[in-house]
Scaffold this motif. Structure first.
Motif, PDB file in Angstrom:
ATOM      1  N   ALA A   1       0.837  -1.211   0.000  1.00  0.00           N
ATOM      2  CA  ALA A   1       0.000   0.000   0.000  1.00  0.00           C
ATOM      3  C   ALA A   1       0.869   1.257   0.000  1.00  0.00           C
ATOM      4  CB  ALA A   1      -0.919  -0.008   1.221  1.00  0.00           C
ATOM      5  N   GLY A   2       2.167   1.084  -0.220  1.00  0.00           N
ATOM      6  CA  GLY A   2       3.072   2.232  -0.262  1.00  0.00           C
ATOM      7  C   GLY A   2       4.022   2.249   0.917  1.00  0.00           C
ATOM      8  N   LEU A   3       4.826   3.304   0.992  1.00  0.00           N
ATOM      9  CA  LEU A   3       5.811   3.456   2.070  1.00  0.00           C
ATOM     10  C   LEU A   3       5.310   4.481   3.072  1.00  0.00           C
ATOM     11  CD1 LEU A   3       9.016   3.477  -0.158  1.00  0.00           C
ATOM     12  CD2 LEU A   3       8.116   1.568   1.179  1.00  0.00           C
ATOM     13  N   ASN A   4       5.579   4.218   4.342  1.00  0.00           N
ATOM     14  CA  ASN A   4       5.007   5.061   5.399  1.00  0.00           C
ATOM     15  C   ASN A   4       5.832   6.278   5.758  1.00  0.00           C
ATOM     16  OD1 ASN A   4       2.470   4.019   6.179  1.00  0.00           O
ATOM     17  ND2 ASN A   4       3.471   2.230   7.063  1.00  0.00           N
TER      18      ASN A   4
ATOM     19  N   LYS B   1      -5.796  -4.262   8.200  1.00  0.00           N
ATOM     20  CA  LYS B   1      -6.422  -2.940   8.077  1.00  0.00           C
ATOM     21  C   LYS B   1      -7.675  -2.942   7.192  1.00  0.00           C
ATOM     22  CE  LYS B   1      -2.493   0.071   9.090  1.00  0.00           C
ATOM     23  NZ  LYS B   1      -3.151   0.911  10.100  1.00  0.00           N
ATOM     24  N   LEU B   2      -7.708  -3.835   6.221  1.00  0.00           N
ATOM     25  CA  LEU B   2      -8.873  -3.899   5.339  1.00  0.00           C
ATOM     26  C   LEU B   2     -10.068  -4.504   6.077  1.00  0.00           C
ATOM     27  CD1 LEU B   2      -6.965  -5.108   2.173  1.00  0.00           C
ATOM     28  CD2 LEU B   2      -8.399  -3.045   2.225  1.00  0.00           C
TER      29      LEU B   2
ATOM     30  N   LEU C   1      -1.055   4.578   0.880  1.00  0.00           N
ATOM     31  CA  LEU C   1      -2.496   4.294   0.955  1.00  0.00           C
ATOM     32  C   LEU C   1      -2.878   3.606   2.272  1.00  0.00           C
ATOM     33  CD1 LEU C   1      -2.872   2.939  -2.704  1.00  0.00           C
ATOM     34  CD2 LEU C   1      -3.391   5.250  -1.897  1.00  0.00           C
ATOM     35  N   TRP C   2      -1.911   3.443   3.169  1.00  0.00           N
ATOM     36  CA  TRP C   2      -2.158   2.689   4.404  1.00  0.00           C
ATOM     37  C   TRP C   2      -3.317   3.250   5.223  1.00  0.00           C
ATOM     38  CZ3 TRP C   2      -0.330  -1.980   5.486  1.00  0.00           C
ATOM     39  CH2 TRP C   2       0.800  -2.427   4.783  1.00  0.00           C
ATOM     40  N   ASN C   3      -3.397   4.561   5.345  1.00  0.00           N
ATOM     41  CA  ASN C   3      -4.439   5.169   6.187  1.00  0.00           C
ATOM     42  C   ASN C   3      -5.827   5.106   5.549  1.00  0.00           C
ATOM     43  OD1 ASN C   3      -2.616   5.791   8.192  1.00  0.00           O
ATOM     44  ND2 ASN C   3      -2.159   7.826   7.368  1.00  0.00           N
ATOM     45  N   ASP C   4      -5.880   4.727   4.265  1.00  0.00           N
ATOM     46  CA  ASP C   4      -7.170   4.667   3.556  1.00  0.00           C
ATOM     47  C   ASP C   4      -7.747   3.253   3.492  1.00  0.00           C
ATOM     48  OD1 ASP C   4      -6.941   7.428   2.914  1.00  0.00           O
ATOM     49  OD2 ASP C   4      -5.591   6.905   1.264  1.00  0.00           O
TER      50      ASP C   4
END
Length: 275
Positions: A121-124, A234-235, A202-205
């Motif tokens: 989901a990307g890098l934080n 998270k999902l 995209l982690w927070n979404d």
């Protein structure tokens, strides 16, 4: 087949009948990499495999800004509008998985279900992002300065693809040839415009997405199994499957098993809709 979307000519294949599943390949891949999966899915579904921006037979724009997730996702949305398809089951692998996830979050009404293979989901952190951007910039320069053959020789030997050395020589040669046939500017700009570092995290979404999601990783790809395990937490409506004896490219290394799992998942969604 070809279709013009926002001044870019996209190449795609289309077969089968029923609900639509759209397939998004990974970096250095093309619609051709889905051959075995398409044969299985087209028995029950309408299958579209598309060459992403800068890959395969799709145009490779000179401007790397054009490759950003927001534009690539809008292209997919406009593609579906032109094809008069309201919603799809969406499957993406690696880079195509990141794009699939971005698209699903940006256009949730167009998603029937989501399947993600070996993606993030990307890098934080900013530090991670900057380090990855620097790495992708170097790879981009290698492609343009040293040539596609030098890059492919390097790329096929990175640890992520070590398990592909166990494939038959003919399969390895086919994968290599597919990479060598790519557009240098297309690959270079994909790294600069759609790389993991440059894409939004995209982690927070993830907890806002409610459609049924299947996450698939290969047991030898420990890094991505760990990442996808965190995505699964998270999902809201997801499950994760770890495929034995597979690394990053499960659809290549365990093609029959992967096709069986994907087909079973989609047929289950179809049953739920009927009931």
């Amino acid at each position: 087949m070809e279709i013009k979307i926002n001044e870019v000519t996209y190449s795609y294949t289309e077969s089968g009948q029923g609900q639509t599943i759209l397939l998004l390949h990974g970096f250095t891949g093309s619609k051709e990499t889905w051959g075995n999966l398409i044969k299985e899915l087209e028995l029950n579904f309408h299958v579209i495999a598309i060459d992403l921006l800068g890959h395969g037979e799709t145009d490779a724009p000179i401007d790397d800004e054009r490759y950003k997730m927001e534009y690539a996702a809008k292209d997919l949305s406009d593609f579906l509008i032109q094809k008069q398809i309201d919603s799809v089951h969406l499957l993406g692998y690696s880079m195509g998985g990141r794009l699939a996830l971005y698209f699903a979050l940006a256009y949730p009404a167009k998603i029937s279900s989501l399947i993600l293979e070996s993606c993030t989901a990307g890098l934080n952190t900013e530090r991670e992002r900057l380090a990855r951007i620097e790495q992708d910039t170097k790879l981009s320069s290698m492609i343009m300065n040293d040539g596609i053959e030098t890059f492919v020789n390097y790329w096929e030997n990175i640890p992520l693809f070590s398990t592909q050395k166990n494939l038959p020589k003919s399969s390895q040669e086919e994968i290599k040839q597919g990479r060598l046939n790519q557009s240098p500017i297309g690959l270079s700009n994909s790294l600069k415009g759609m790389g993991t570092g440059i894409q939004p995290s995209l982690w927070n979404d993830l907890n806002q997405f409610h459609k049924t999601t299947l996450l698939v990783c290969g047991e030898y790809d420990e890094k991505f199994c760990l990442i996808m395990g965190k995505m699964n937490e998270k999902l809201k409506n997801s499950e994760i499957i770890k495929i034995p004896h597979a690394g990053h490219a499960i659809h290549v290394e365990q093609s029959e098993k992967f096709a069986t799992i994907v087909s079973g998942f989609l047929l289950e969604r179809e049953k739920e809709e009927i009931s």
